[in-house]
Design a protein around this motif. Sequence first.
Motif, PDB file in Angstrom:
ATOM      1  N   PRO A  59      26.575   7.393  44.513  1.00  0.00           N
ATOM      2  CA  PRO A  59      27.718   7.908  43.740  1.00  0.00           C
ATOM      3  C   PRO A  59      28.079   9.346  44.130  1.00  0.00           C
ATOM      4  N   THR A  60      27.079  10.139  44.506  1.00  0.00           N
ATOM      5  CA  THR A  60      27.325  11.515  44.937  1.00  0.00           C
ATOM      6  C   THR A  60      28.062  11.535  46.272  1.00  0.00           C
ATOM      7  N   ILE A  61      27.643  10.681  47.195  1.00  0.00           N
ATOM      8  CA  ILE A  61      28.325  10.589  48.497  1.00  0.00           C
ATOM      9  C   ILE A  61      29.771  10.148  48.277  1.00  0.00           C
ATOM     10  N   ALA A  62      29.965   9.153  47.450  1.00  0.00           N
ATOM     11  CA  ALA A  62      31.313   8.613  47.205  1.00  0.00           C
ATOM     12  C   ALA A  62      32.220   9.639  46.551  1.00  0.00           C
ATOM     13  N   ALA A  63      31.660  10.535  45.759  1.00  0.00           N
ATOM     14  CA  ALA A  63      32.462  11.518  45.033  1.00  0.00           C
ATOM     15  C   ALA A  63      32.837  12.728  45.886  1.00  0.00           C
ATOM     16  N   ARG A  64      32.267  12.839  47.065  1.00  0.00           N
ATOM     17  CA  ARG A  64      32.582  13.983  47.923  1.00  0.00           C
ATOM     18  C   ARG A  64      34.054  13.978  48.301  1.00  0.00           C
ATOM     19  N   ARG A  65      34.649  15.165  48.263  1.00  0.00           N
ATOM     20  CA  ARG A  65      36.052  15.278  48.631  1.00  0.00           C
ATOM     21  C   ARG A  65      36.206  14.885  50.096  1.00  0.00           C
ATOM     22  N   GLY A  66      37.155  14.058  50.362  1.00  0.00           N
ATOM     23  CA  GLY A  66      37.424  13.628  51.728  1.00  0.00           C
ATOM     24  C   GLY A  66      36.590  12.454  52.201  1.00  0.00           C
ATOM     25  N   ALA A  67      35.741  11.899  51.329  1.00  0.00           N
ATOM     26  CA  ALA A  67      34.933  10.741  51.724  1.00  0.00           C
ATOM     27  C   ALA A  67      35.846   9.549  51.977  1.00  0.00           C
ATOM     28  N   THR A  68      35.715   8.971  53.159  1.00  0.00           N
ATOM     29  CA  THR A  68      36.515   7.797  53.518  1.00  0.00           C
ATOM     30  C   THR A  68      35.583   6.720  54.059  1.00  0.00           C
ATOM     31  N   ALA A  69      36.040   5.498  54.029  1.00  0.00           N
ATOM     32  CA  ALA A  69      35.248   4.390  54.564  1.00  0.00           C
ATOM     33  C   ALA A  69      34.977   4.607  56.049  1.00  0.00           C
ATOM     34  N   GLU A  70      35.988   5.029  56.778  1.00  0.00           N
ATOM     35  CA  GLU A  70      35.820   5.246  58.216  1.00  0.00           C
ATOM     36  C   GLU A  70      34.799   6.357  58.491  1.00  0.00           C
ATOM     37  N   GLY A  71      34.896   7.445  57.752  1.00  0.00           N
ATOM     38  CA  GLY A  71      33.963   8.563  57.946  1.00  0.00           C
ATOM     39  C   GLY A  71      32.528   8.181  57.617  1.00  0.00           C
ATOM     40  N   ILE A  72      32.340   7.466  56.522  1.00  0.00           N
ATOM     41  CA  ILE A  72      30.994   7.047  56.122  1.00  0.00           C
ATOM     42  C   ILE A  72      30.432   6.053  57.132  1.00  0.00           C
ATOM     43  N   ALA A  73      31.232   5.084  57.540  1.00  0.00           N
ATOM     44  CA  ALA A  73      30.765   4.076  58.509  1.00  0.00           C
ATOM     45  C   ALA A  73      30.376   4.737  59.832  1.00  0.00           C
ATOM     46  N   THR A  74      31.168   5.681  60.282  1.00  0.00           N
ATOM     47  CA  THR A  74      30.847   6.388  61.526  1.00  0.00           C
ATOM     48  C   THR A  74      29.548   7.158  61.377  1.00  0.00           C
ATOM     49  N   TYR A  75      29.395   7.864  60.282  1.00  0.00           N
ATOM     50  CA  TYR A  75      28.175   8.641  60.028  1.00  0.00           C
ATOM     51  C   TYR A  75      26.942   7.731  60.013  1.00  0.00           C
ATOM     52  N   LEU A  76      27.059   6.582  59.399  1.00  0.00           N
ATOM     53  CA  LEU A  76      25.928   5.669  59.307  1.00  0.00           C
ATOM     54  C   LEU A  76      25.465   5.169  60.672  1.00  0.00           C
ATOM     55  N   ARG A  77      26.353   5.091  61.614  1.00  0.00           N
ATOM     56  CA  ARG A  77      26.000   4.567  62.945  1.00  0.00           C
ATOM     57  C   ARG A  77      25.512   5.644  63.889  1.00  0.00           C
ATOM     58  N   LEU A  78      25.676   6.906  63.525  1.00  0.00           N
ATOM     59  CA  LEU A  78      25.211   8.004  64.368  1.00  0.00           C
ATOM     60  C   LEU A  78      23.786   8.383  63.976  1.00  0.00           C
ATOM     61  N   PRO A  79      22.943   8.719  64.942  1.00  0.00           N
ATOM     62  CA  PRO A  79      21.596   9.177  64.591  1.00  0.00           C
ATOM     63  C   PRO A  79      21.674  10.509  63.845  1.00  0.00           C
ATOM     64  N   GLN A  94      30.582  -0.721  58.017  1.00  0.00           N
ATOM     65  CA  GLN A  94      31.804  -0.813  57.212  1.00  0.00           C
ATOM     66  C   GLN A  94      31.497  -1.395  55.833  1.00  0.00           C
ATOM     67  N   ASP A  95      30.635  -2.397  55.789  1.00  0.00           N
ATOM     68  CA  ASP A  95      30.268  -3.007  54.506  1.00  0.00           C
ATOM     69  C   ASP A  95      29.520  -2.006  53.627  1.00  0.00           C
ATOM     70  N   LEU A  96      28.582  -1.273  54.217  1.00  0.00           N
ATOM     71  CA  LEU A  96      27.861  -0.252  53.446  1.00  0.00           C
ATOM     72  C   LEU A  96      28.818   0.829  52.962  1.00  0.00           C
ATOM     73  N   ALA A  97      29.745   1.231  53.814  1.00  0.00           N
ATOM     74  CA  ALA A  97      30.728   2.238  53.411  1.00  0.00           C
ATOM     75  C   ALA A  97      31.569   1.730  52.242  1.00  0.00           C
ATOM     76  N   ALA A  98      31.970   0.465  52.284  1.00  0.00           N
ATOM     77  CA  ALA A  98      32.742  -0.110  51.172  1.00  0.00           C
ATOM     78  C   ALA A  98      31.929  -0.085  49.893  1.00  0.00           C
ATOM     79  N   TYR A  99      30.648  -0.426  49.988  1.00  0.00           N
ATOM     80  CA  TYR A  99      29.795  -0.414  48.802  1.00  0.00           C
ATOM     81  C   TYR A  99      29.588   1.010  48.289  1.00  0.00           C
ATOM     82  N   ILE A 100      29.343   1.941  49.200  1.00  0.00           N
ATOM     83  CA  ILE A 100      29.160   3.343  48.786  1.00  0.00           C
ATOM     84  C   ILE A 100      30.403   3.833  48.055  1.00  0.00           C
ATOM     85  N   LEU A 101      31.578   3.592  48.612  1.00  0.00           N
ATOM     86  CA  LEU A 101      32.810   4.064  47.961  1.00  0.00           C
ATOM     87  C   LEU A 101      33.069   3.354  46.636  1.00  0.00           C
TER      88      LEU A 101
END
Length: 106
Positions: A59-79, A94-101
Amino acid sequence: MRAMRFMRLGMLAALPATAWADGEAVDRGRWLARQWCSACHTIAAQAPGGRNDAAPAFPTIAARRGATAEGIATYLRLPHANMPDHGLTARQAQDLAAYILAQRPR
Protein backbone atom coordinates in the motif's frame (compact mmCIF):
# COMPACT_ATOMS: atom_id res chain seq x y z
CA MET A 1 -23.89 4.53 -41.28
CA ARG A 2 -24.12 0.76 -40.96
CA ALA A 3 -20.32 0.45 -40.61
CA MET A 4 -20.40 3.03 -37.81
CA ARG A 5 -23.05 1.01 -35.96
CA PHE A 6 -20.89 -2.14 -36.15
CA MET A 7 -17.83 -0.21 -34.99
CA ARG A 8 -19.70 1.10 -31.94
CA LEU A 9 -21.00 -2.37 -31.17
CA GLY A 10 -17.46 -3.76 -31.41
CA MET A 11 -16.15 -1.09 -29.04
CA LEU A 12 -18.89 -1.80 -26.52
CA ALA A 13 -18.27 -5.54 -26.71
CA ALA A 14 -14.57 -4.97 -25.97
CA LEU A 15 -15.18 -2.99 -22.77
CA PRO A 16 -16.12 -5.89 -20.48
CA ALA A 17 -13.18 -7.95 -21.79
CA THR A 18 -10.77 -5.17 -20.89
CA ALA A 19 -12.21 -4.82 -17.39
CA TRP A 20 -12.11 -8.60 -16.92
CA ALA A 21 -8.49 -8.76 -18.08
CA ASP A 22 -7.50 -6.13 -15.51
CA GLY A 23 -9.19 -8.15 -12.74
CA GLU A 24 -7.39 -11.28 -13.89
CA ALA A 25 -4.04 -9.46 -13.77
CA VAL A 26 -4.73 -8.38 -10.19
CA ASP A 27 -5.68 -11.96 -9.26
CA ARG A 28 -2.51 -13.36 -10.83
CA GLY A 29 -0.49 -10.64 -9.10
CA ARG A 30 -2.10 -11.50 -5.75
CA TRP A 31 -1.07 -15.13 -6.19
CA LEU A 32 2.51 -14.15 -7.05
CA ALA A 33 2.66 -11.74 -4.12
CA ARG A 34 1.52 -14.44 -1.71
CA GLN A 35 4.07 -16.92 -3.08
CA TRP A 36 7.13 -14.70 -3.45
CA CYS A 37 6.68 -11.29 -1.85
CA SER A 38 4.83 -11.84 1.42
CA ALA A 39 7.87 -13.23 3.23
CA CYS A 40 9.41 -9.74 3.20
CA HIS A 41 6.66 -7.28 2.23
CA THR A 42 3.27 -6.53 3.69
CA ILE A 43 1.25 -7.20 0.55
CA ALA A 44 -2.10 -5.70 1.62
CA ALA A 45 -3.38 -3.41 4.34
CA GLN A 46 -5.12 -6.31 6.12
CA ALA A 47 -2.31 -8.84 5.51
CA PRO A 48 0.25 -9.87 8.11
CA GLY A 49 3.46 -7.86 7.97
CA GLY A 50 6.52 -9.11 6.15
CA ARG A 51 9.63 -10.11 8.04
CA ASN A 52 11.85 -7.40 6.55
CA ASP A 53 11.30 -3.95 8.03
CA ALA A 54 13.26 -2.41 5.15
CA ALA A 55 10.84 -3.84 2.57
CA PRO A 56 8.09 -1.30 1.90
CA ALA A 57 4.47 -2.37 2.20
CA PHE A 58 2.57 -2.65 -1.06
CA PRO A 59 0.00 0.00 0.00
CA THR A 60 2.93 2.36 0.66
CA ILE A 61 4.44 1.67 -2.77
CA ALA A 62 1.05 2.17 -4.43
CA ALA A 63 0.51 5.48 -2.63
CA ARG A 64 3.77 6.99 -3.86
CA ARG A 65 3.26 10.00 -6.09
CA GLY A 66 3.89 9.05 -9.68
CA ALA A 67 3.58 5.29 -9.11
CA THR A 68 2.51 3.68 -12.38
CA ALA A 69 2.06 0.09 -13.49
CA GLU A 70 4.78 0.51 -16.10
CA GLY A 71 7.24 2.00 -13.59
CA ILE A 72 6.61 -0.69 -10.98
CA ALA A 73 6.82 -3.53 -13.53
CA THR A 74 10.11 -2.17 -14.89
CA TYR A 75 11.54 -1.81 -11.38
CA LEU A 76 10.56 -5.37 -10.50
CA ARG A 77 12.48 -6.77 -13.46
CA LEU A 78 15.67 -4.82 -12.77
CA PRO A 79 18.20 -6.15 -10.25
CA HIS A 80 18.25 -4.08 -7.08
CA ALA A 81 19.76 -4.36 -3.63
CA ASN A 82 18.16 -6.44 -0.88
CA MET A 83 15.70 -8.19 -3.16
CA PRO A 84 16.17 -11.62 -4.69
CA ASP A 85 15.99 -11.96 -8.45
CA HIS A 86 12.91 -14.06 -9.06
CA GLY A 87 13.46 -13.96 -12.83
CA LEU A 88 10.04 -12.44 -13.42
CA THR A 89 8.65 -12.48 -16.92
CA ALA A 90 7.23 -9.25 -18.30
CA ARG A 91 3.71 -10.61 -17.71
CA GLN A 92 4.45 -11.55 -14.09
CA ALA A 93 5.92 -8.11 -13.43
CA GLN A 94 2.83 -6.47 -14.98
CA ASP A 95 0.53 -8.67 -12.89
CA LEU A 96 2.41 -7.83 -9.68
CA ALA A 97 2.31 -4.14 -10.59
CA ALA A 98 -1.47 -4.37 -11.11
CA TYR A 99 -1.86 -6.02 -7.72
CA ILE A 100 0.42 -3.49 -6.00
CA LEU A 101 -1.54 -0.57 -7.47
CA ALA A 102 -4.80 -2.23 -6.39
CA GLN A 103 -3.50 -1.75 -2.82
CA ARG A 104 -3.52 2.04 -3.19
CA PRO A 105 -5.28 3.52 -0.17
CA ARG A 106 -8.65 4.96 -1.13
